[in-house]
Write a protein that holds these residues in place. Structure first.
Motif, PDB file in Angstrom:
ATOM      1  N   TYR A  59       0.809  -1.218   0.000  1.00 12.47           N
ATOM      2  CA  TYR A  59       0.000   0.000   0.000  1.00 12.47           C
ATOM      3  C   TYR A  59       0.841   1.267   0.000  1.00 12.47           C
ATOM      4  O   TYR A  59       0.517   2.253  -0.648  1.00 12.47           O
ATOM      5  CB  TYR A  59      -0.965   0.020   1.194  1.00 12.47           C
ATOM      6  CG  TYR A  59      -2.044   1.056   0.986  1.00 12.47           C
ATOM      7  CD1 TYR A  59      -3.211   0.724   0.316  1.00 12.47           C
ATOM      8  CD2 TYR A  59      -1.867   2.371   1.393  1.00 12.47           C
ATOM      9  CE1 TYR A  59      -4.175   1.673   0.054  1.00 12.47           C
ATOM     10  CE2 TYR A  59      -2.822   3.328   1.140  1.00 12.47           C
ATOM     11  CZ  TYR A  59      -3.978   2.975   0.472  1.00 12.47           C
ATOM     12  OH  TYR A  59      -4.914   3.919   0.207  1.00 12.47           O
ATOM     13  N   ASP A  92      -3.763  12.610  -5.443  1.00 13.97           N
ATOM     14  CA  ASP A  92      -4.306  11.308  -5.068  1.00 13.97           C
ATOM     15  C   ASP A  92      -5.133  10.748  -6.225  1.00 13.97           C
ATOM     16  O   ASP A  92      -4.980   9.606  -6.648  1.00 13.97           O
ATOM     17  CB  ASP A  92      -5.168  11.492  -3.808  1.00 13.97           C
ATOM     18  CG  ASP A  92      -5.699  10.184  -3.251  1.00 13.97           C
ATOM     19  OD1 ASP A  92      -5.032   9.153  -3.429  1.00 13.97           O
ATOM     20  OD2 ASP A  92      -6.781  10.208  -2.632  1.00 13.97           O
ATOM     21  N   HIS A 108      -1.615  10.688   3.906  1.00 13.06           N
ATOM     22  CA  HIS A 108      -3.009  11.034   3.585  1.00 13.06           C
ATOM     23  C   HIS A 108      -4.024   9.920   3.818  1.00 13.06           C
ATOM     24  O   HIS A 108      -5.192  10.192   4.062  1.00 13.06           O
ATOM     25  CB  HIS A 108      -3.124  11.611   2.162  1.00 13.06           C
ATOM     26  CG  HIS A 108      -3.229  10.582   1.076  1.00 13.06           C
ATOM     27  ND1 HIS A 108      -2.124  10.042   0.463  1.00 13.06           N
ATOM     28  CD2 HIS A 108      -4.304   9.992   0.498  1.00 13.06           C
ATOM     29  CE1 HIS A 108      -2.519   9.171  -0.450  1.00 13.06           C
ATOM     30  NE2 HIS A 108      -3.837   9.116  -0.447  1.00 13.06           N
ATOM     31  N   ASP A 109      -3.616   8.663   3.750  1.00  9.27           N
ATOM     32  CA  ASP A 109      -4.581   7.581   3.953  1.00  9.27           C
ATOM     33  C   ASP A 109      -4.464   6.919   5.328  1.00  9.27           C
ATOM     34  O   ASP A 109      -5.160   5.953   5.609  1.00  9.27           O
ATOM     35  CB  ASP A 109      -4.423   6.517   2.861  1.00  9.27           C
ATOM     36  CG  ASP A 109      -5.169   6.897   1.588  1.00  9.27           C
ATOM     37  OD1 ASP A 109      -6.181   7.629   1.694  1.00  9.27           O
ATOM     38  OD2 ASP A 109      -4.747   6.471   0.498  1.00  9.27           O
ATOM     39  N   HIS A 114       1.448   3.717  -2.884  1.00  7.46           N
ATOM     40  CA  HIS A 114       0.470   4.742  -3.286  1.00  7.46           C
ATOM     41  C   HIS A 114       0.780   6.111  -2.665  1.00  7.46           C
ATOM     42  O   HIS A 114       0.948   7.093  -3.393  1.00  7.46           O
ATOM     43  CB  HIS A 114      -0.939   4.254  -2.969  1.00  7.46           C
ATOM     44  CG  HIS A 114      -1.992   5.312  -3.050  1.00  7.46           C
ATOM     45  ND1 HIS A 114      -2.294   5.981  -4.223  1.00  7.46           N
ATOM     46  CD2 HIS A 114      -2.815   5.850  -2.105  1.00  7.46           C
ATOM     47  CE1 HIS A 114      -3.249   6.867  -3.996  1.00  7.46           C
ATOM     48  NE2 HIS A 114      -3.583   6.819  -2.719  1.00  7.46           N
TER      49      HIS A 114
HETATM   50 MN    MN Z   1      -5.264   7.755  -1.442  1.00  8.77          MN
END
Ligand code: MN
Length: 740
Positions: free
Chosen positions: A61, A156, A89-90, A64
């Motif tokens: 992940y 994003d 951000h996530d 990203h």
């Molecule tokens: Mn994202």
């Protein structure tokens, strides 16, 4: 996801390190101050937080966020704060870490941006994107400097579009559509042209795969002849530019698949006829940017001496740059093969701005220290652009009727839906806006997961959850912090209802007491007690009893017990006397049984107000008994009733209004010339001055003409007349009248 068995954890770690190192290299070669430490910390934090999680494509992940952060520096040009926020951000959305954790580790600024990104991840860009567009715009405006949130969101989305391949087809279609509808126009508005073009092309690719493929093939099939043509076209110009001693690049760029397709669609022409398939571009270096404009014109002269220019197609963006600061000189000339070719002339800096928007300014900043100041300036320019949409640029930003409301905040429900409320609105306002029951049972709220009292004033961007309890009842002192018209109206109605319940309870206690002590009820007895308790009337007396302010005892009734006839004011059905039985206009056809419309609907609900004519107290009415035994009350002059009367005369019953209650719906139509505050004035009259219960309001404003359809619950016709009279006094209102 199935993993490629060749990939070991070690090679995966290598891949991650490499991607991150690439990000750092780009950052270090930029003109930003070198705050590697915070970026490094953010990377390690995010890597640990997303540990073991994979994207749909199967890759770890963390790849990203690294990719998003890379776009943020490389293609948008933001600095360490935004890079760190992009890396994180996530984290809040997808892991157990909270915004508070981020704040503790990285400070307020980064935490606020991450929070903003988490909030707009659901509702606004989710299922109801088109409906939410207007709210989204408002949010942009209220977010102030944290427009960085939107820029990172853009990065994003760009990365998600680049990796859309691994999504299922139906999702691809939806995401691509949303990108074309919201993100691409927004990128354009923000001056991110390259990103805009890429988003459009990617959307096009997933929305119309076959056409995308065909245009791509046609472009590459025509490449050779195009290159030949350009070589022939550019040679004489190059010669002259070389003679000027310029350092320059003279290139062609093929238009994007999407814009070619768009032109084919709108002009209904085949691929071959899209003549401005490519733009020729001269980008020159110049030491001193103040010389750039003059050089543009010098080059222009050389070009137009070689080729004939199209008289109407010179675009001077030098003297008056576009609102997003685009500067260039465009000229269209007749090429050697007889086709028109557009030549764009720009300095290196102008080119950077054209490609990357405001982000390009970073590259040309000299010295350190003004990073924040520069950013603030840039962001405020973006905000200005958003506030004043140019025509044709972004449709969804333009279709607004915001002028009706002076200042607003936008808050989020836990589901990510947005609600617009006036500035200063409290948690209780939100509760009442969502639902009356939510308002009356509200005990507190959770604002950004922290417990807050009912009176807490929310701010834009807050996420608010309403907490309720069944034992809660509306309180009179809530009026102090309910500021919205809707909230006030609903609270007052709830308080009235609440009061009625207490009065009924008091009355029941009173009657039970009389019964138990064998005291006969009479108006004299009632007046006696009202007087002795210093109540203003029977309602207040019963309220005091129901509220246990008065405990009844026999002493209170002493000396005034009287015999004889009595009747109970409240129960006309049981009354032996037949009130006003035969005085109605339609007396002959009408049964003498009377229907009373009583104060409380409880127990006396066997009548219904006709939906064809909407009679309200004060109107002359007649009841019609339906097959099911229900009585429908019509206006005396209702055409439907006239028809019924002809065939079923015997089913008519007399009706008579008895008590006042806020239960009758009246529709009012208002027309006028739209002006600032007009709606507010109307609402003020309805809910503040006259305390009328508003049921529905539908406002339209078309080219300055204001139209309002209003449904109010009122007690009788005089209220409607007064209301219309008051509304007509408002400046700009031409007419206000009851609608049948
Ligand atoms: Mn994202």
């Amino acid at each position: 996801m199935v993993q490629n068995s060749n990939i070991t954890p070690e090679t995966e770690d290598q891949m991650i390190d490499q991607a991150y190192q690439n990000l750092l290299n780009i950052y270090l070669s930029s003109n930003h101050r070198k705050k590697v430490e915070i970026i490094d910390k953010a990377f390690k934090f995010a890597r640990e937080a997303h540990q073991g999680i994979r994207r749909r494509s199967g890759e770890p992940y963390i790849m990203h966020p690294i990719a998003v952060a890379t776009i943020v520096i490389q293609e948008i040009g933001l600095g360490s704060t935004s890079i760190s926020a992009a890396l994180l951000h996530d984290v809040v959305e997808d892991t157990d870490y909270t915004v508070e954790d981020i704040e503790a580790q990285f400070g307020k600024k980064i935490a606020r941006i991450v929070d903003g990104l988490t909030k707009i991840s659901g509702g606004i860009f989710g299922d109801k994107a088109s409906v939410q567009a207007e709210n989204f715009r408002k949010l942009l405006l209220t977010m102030g400097e944290d427009i960085r949130v939107v820029l990172i969101k853009m990065a994003d989305r760009l990365h998600n579009m680049r990796t859309l391949e691994s999504m299922p087809t139906n999702k691809q279609y939806k995401i691509a559509g949303e990108t074309l509808y919201i993100y691409a126009p927004l990128a354009h508005r923000l001056g991110l042209y390259t990103i805009k073009t890429e988003l459009e092309d990617l959307s096009f690719k997933y929305n119309h795969p076959a056409e995308y493929q065909r245009i791509k093939e046609q472009i590459s099939a025509s490449e050779e002849s195009r290159n030949e043509l350009f070589a022939r076209f550019s040679a004489p110009i190059r010669e002259r530019l070389d003679n000027m001693g310029l350092k320059y690049e003279f290139n062609t760029r093929v238009k994007s698949c999407y814009s070619i397709w768009n032109k084919m669609q709108t002009k209904r022409i085949p691929f071959e006829e899209v003549y401005d398939l490519y733009a020729a571009r001269i980008v020159f270096d110049c030491e001193n940017e103040s010389m750039a404009k003059r050089l543009c014109w010098n080059i222009y002269n050389e070009v137009t001496e070689v080729y004939i220019k199209h008289p109407d197609r010179v675009r001077d963006w030098l003297t008056t740059p576009k609102v997003n600061q685009y500067q260039a000189l465009h000229v269209t000339v007749m090429g050697p093969d007889g086709n028109w070719v557009e030549v764009q002339i720009r300095s290196r800096k102008m080119d950077e701005i054209a490609e990357r928007g405001f982000a390009a300014h970073w590259k040309y900043k000299i010295g350190e220290g003004e990073e924040e100041e520069e950013l603030t300036q840039w962001l405020s320019t973006i905000t200005d652009i958003l506030k004043e949409p140019e025509p044709n640029a972004v449709d969804f930003l333009d279709t607004i009727k915001l002028n009706l409301f002076a200042s607003e905040i936008v808050v989020f429900t836990p589901k990510g839906e947005t609600m617009s409320l006036p500035k200063g609105a409290s948690i209780l306002d939100l509760a009442f806006t969502l639902h009356t029951d939510l308002g009356t049972h509200c005990i507190a709220g959770k604002v950004n997961h922290k417990l807050r009292p009912l009176s807490y004033k929310m701010a834009s961007g807050d996420q608010v959850e309403i907490l309720t309890s069944n034992s809660q009842t509306p309180k009179a002192d809530w009026e102090k912090f309910v500021v919205t018209a809707k909230g006030k109206t609903r609270l007052r109605a709830a308080l009235r209802h609440q009061r009625r319940l207490v009065i009924e309870e008091g009355e029941r206690l009173f009657m039970d007491f009389l019964d138990k002590h064998n005291i006969q009820f009479s108006n004299e007895v009632l007046s006696l007690i009202i007087g002795r308790q210093h109540a203003s009337g029977k309602e207040e007396l019963f309220f005091m009893i129901g509220n246990e302010e008065i405990i009844l005892n026999e002493e209170m009734f002493k000396g005034k017990e009287q015999g004889g006839r009595f009747y109970w004011w409240r129960n006309p059905f049981k009354s032996k006397e037949d009130p006003k039985s035969t005085t109605s206009k339609a007396a002959d056809a009408i049964d003498t049984k009377a229907i009373y419309c009583l104060k409380t609907s409880d127990g006396v609900s066997n009548y219904q107000i006709a939906s064809c004519c909407h009679p309200i107290p004060g109107d002359d009415t007649v009841g019609f008994v339906t097959d099911s035994g229900k009585v429908v009350v019509h206006k005396m002059d209702c055409p439907t009733l006239a028809r019924l009367k002809a065939s079923y005369g015997s089913r008519l019953v007399q009706t008579q209004w008895e008590d006042h209650s806020d239960r009758f719906l009246a529709s009012i139509h208002i027309e006028g010339i739209d002006q600032k505050g007009i709606l507010q004035s109307i609402v003020n009259i309805i809910s503040t001055n006259m305390s009328i219960n508003m049921k529905k309001m539908n406002v339209t404003s078309d080219q300055g003409v204001f139209n309002c359809d209003l449904d109010v619950l009122i007690s009788d016709t005089t209220v409607v007349t007064n209301l219309c009279r008051e509304i007509k006094k408002i400046k700009g209102i031409n007419s206000a009248s009851r609608r049948n």
